[in-house]
Design an enzyme around this catalytic site. Structure first.
Site, PDB file in Angstrom:
ATOM      1  N   LEU A 126      87.133  97.490  64.396  1.00  0.00           N
ATOM      2  CA  LEU A 126      86.197  98.270  64.769  1.00  0.00           C
ATOM      3  C   LEU A 126      84.800  97.652  64.052  1.00  0.00           C
ATOM      4  CD1 LEU A 126      84.772 100.804  66.049  1.00  0.00           C
ATOM      5  CD2 LEU A 126      85.585 102.174  64.162  1.00  0.00           C
ATOM      6  N   GLU A 128      81.627  95.788  62.478  1.00  0.00           N
ATOM      7  CA  GLU A 128      80.835  94.748  62.474  1.00  0.00           C
ATOM      8  C   GLU A 128      79.913  94.394  61.237  1.00  0.00           C
ATOM      9  OE1 GLU A 128      80.808  94.752  67.466  1.00  0.00           O
ATOM     10  OE2 GLU A 128      79.065  94.586  66.054  1.00  0.00           O
ATOM     11  N   PRO A 129      79.277  93.149  61.222  1.00  0.00           N
ATOM     12  CA  PRO A 129      78.522  92.936  60.124  1.00  0.00           C
ATOM     13  C   PRO A 129      77.436  93.969  59.828  1.00  0.00           C
ATOM     14  CG  PRO A 129      79.246  90.975  60.941  1.00  0.00           C
ATOM     15  CD  PRO A 129      79.618  91.887  61.828  1.00  0.00           C
ATOM     16  N   GLY A 132      78.968  99.417  60.177  1.00  0.00           N
ATOM     17  CA  GLY A 132      80.041  99.982  59.498  1.00  0.00           C
ATOM     18  C   GLY A 132      80.331 101.554  59.577  1.00  0.00           C
ATOM     19  N   TRP A 157      85.720  92.954  58.370  1.00  0.00           N
ATOM     20  CA  TRP A 157      86.639  93.730  57.740  1.00  0.00           C
ATOM     21  C   TRP A 157      87.886  94.111  58.347  1.00  0.00           C
ATOM     22  CZ3 TRP A 157      84.348  93.156  53.233  1.00  0.00           C
ATOM     23  CH2 TRP A 157      82.899  93.222  53.266  1.00  0.00           C
ATOM     24  N   ARG A 272     102.073 102.246  21.706  1.00  0.00           N
ATOM     25  CA  ARG A 272     101.056 101.891  21.308  1.00  0.00           C
ATOM     26  C   ARG A 272     100.701 102.794  20.023  1.00  0.00           C
ATOM     27  NH1 ARG A 272      97.584  97.800  19.507  1.00  0.00           N
ATOM     28  NH2 ARG A 272      95.104  98.576  19.418  1.00  0.00           N
ATOM     29  N   ILE A 341      92.543 104.766  28.117  1.00  0.00           N
ATOM     30  CA  ILE A 341      93.439 104.939  27.416  1.00  0.00           C
ATOM     31  C   ILE A 341      94.070 103.649  26.740  1.00  0.00           C
ATOM     32  CG2 ILE A 341      95.933 105.573  27.385  1.00  0.00           C
ATOM     33  CD1 ILE A 341      95.345 107.628  29.468  1.00  0.00           C
ATOM     34  N   GLY A 344      90.655  98.273  24.978  1.00  0.00           N
ATOM     35  CA  GLY A 344      90.552  96.550  25.195  1.00  0.00           C
ATOM     36  C   GLY A 344      91.694  96.105  26.022  1.00  0.00           C
ATOM     37  N   GLU A 367      87.942 103.318  56.154  1.00  0.00           N
ATOM     38  CA  GLU A 367      88.350 104.271  57.106  1.00  0.00           C
ATOM     39  C   GLU A 367      87.332 105.554  56.736  1.00  0.00           C
ATOM     40  OE1 GLU A 367      91.907 105.200  58.462  1.00  0.00           O
ATOM     41  OE2 GLU A 367      92.683 103.112  58.126  1.00  0.00           O
TER      42      GLU A 367
END
Length: 394
Positions: A126, A128-129, A132, A157, A272, A341, A344, A367
């Site tokens: 559906l 196009e560039p 959207g 897409w 942890r 949580i 790092g 969508e």
């Protein structure tokens, strides 16, 4: 315990999908993501389990199941690998449902059985560039030439566009000199063997990297006239009507991604240690887990309430947009909390939560963006209030 009452069949489908996802998808999801690798064997596995024909009637080799059964399976697949869930969702929503609901019997008989069996994968073109959220502004043009239509334009897409054998494509059939807006758009059933059909740019995406996203260029693509789906000029109407179902699928994907992040977090906080104890003993972590679990449960309950209304034949435009909006924003919030949580370790690819966060983001975009969902919800809410003399029905 589930807040959603499930039949024995639905419980069995959920169990089957969960076992498959945990056995076949989880271990390789990270590797496929790093390599941006689509796994055709995975498609064959899901087809063998009947997942690609869940919503197609038995007369066309499908299973003829209800929407809730499909969404239960889709959530479990998304927990295992969000990219695999995209394939399942795209195939089962717009391509197959549009052919089923708006195609003629010859089209249904020709296309649906191999799609139900997973021999042919479906895709949808559906956007196009330059078109959207404003789908009505698309420019791809179709011109009748005898017993063919000639299509020119670029579609963007397109999920697994390079793997699909059936592509539902929107193009204008009105005259450039007399545009009819959205009423000038029609739907065509394309196959990649058509002359003038070209796959071009493959997008290098943030998330869902194992699900390829392509541009398709139509260069004087000659499409047999019997590949026009339904009536000329009603293509966008067909597509937008089918989005109610598609948005339920995005919500299920988002819930699965959020669940995967929560389950990874629950496991991690039990392992942890900091300050001499498991971090799961700290109230700050417990509060995060509580909020994550609550939002996921709320999103799932909203989703399946909307699906149940669909099965009753009720209009669900407002509720499908609510489900998609709430579930996608839940997925983004939950996965961000999961990264926090993990600290790092959540920021590196050794652990899956950074992938979950990347995968979650697009559920707020495709969508229909979250902004578009809010417009739809507001419009439908105002219409419902007007129809009920100012009060809002449930």
């Amino acid at each position: 315990m589930s807040l959603i009452p499930l039949t024995e069949t639905q419980q069995e489908i959920q169990r089957l999908a969960r076992e498959y996802a945990q056995r076949e998808l989880v271990a390789l999801a990270g590797e496929r993501d790093r390599e941006s690798r689509f796994d055709r064997a995975m498609v064959q596995q899901m087809a063998a389990l009947g997942f690609l024909g869940m919503l197609i009637p038995e007369q066309y080799d499908g299973l003829g199941l209800d929407a809730q059964s499909y969404l239960l399976a889709l959530e479990e697949i998304a927990v295992g690998d969000a990219s695999a869930a995209v394939t399942l969702s795209v195939h089962n929503s717009l391509p197959t449902q549009m052919v089923l609901n708006f195609g003629n019997e010859a089209q249904r008989t020709h296309f649906l059985p191999p799609m139900a069996r997973g021999e042919w994968l479906g895709a949808f073109a559906l956007s196009e560039p330059e078109a959207g959220s404003d789908a009505g502004s698309l420019r791809a043009q179709a011109v009748r030439d005898g017993d063919h239509w000639v299509l020119n334009g670029t579609k963007a897409w397109v999920s697994h566009g390079n793997e699909a054998q059936v592509i539902l494509c929107m193009a204008r059939t009105d005259s450039p000199d007399a545009r009819k807006g959205s009423k000038g758009i029609s739907t065509f059933i394309l196959t990649p063997d058509l002359p003038g059909f070209h796959l071009t740019k493959k997008e290098n995406k943030l998330g869902l990297r194992a699900s390829p996203t392509l541009q398709i260029v139509l260069d004087n693509c000659r499409v047999p006239a019997d590949r026009l789906l339904g009536e000329e000029g009603k293509g966008l109407t067909y597509a937008l009507g089918s989005l109610d179902h598609g948005r339920l699928g995005i919500a299920a994907q988002a819930i699965g991604i959020a669940r995967a992040a929560l389950e990874a977090s629950v496991k991690y906080v039990g392992e942890r240690k900091q300050f001499g104890k498991n971090i799961g003993e700290f109230q700050a972590i417990q509060f995060k887990l509580a909020d994550m679990a609550t939002r996921i449960t709320a999103a799932r309950t909203l989703l399946h309430s909307a699906a149940a209304a669909k099965e009753r034949g009720e209009k669900i435009t407002r509720f499908s947009s609510m489900a998609k909006l709430f579930a996608s924003e839940t997925a983004m919030w939950v996965t961000t909390q999961a990264v926090q949580i993990f600290g790092g370790y959540g920021y590196v690819t050794d652990y899956p939560v950074e992938r979950h966060m990347r995968d979650a983001k697009v559920t707020e975009i495709y969508e229909g963006t979250s902004e578009i969902q809010r417009i739809v919800i507001a419009r439908e809410t105002l219409a419902a209030a007007a129809a009920a003399d100012g009060s809002l029905p449930d």
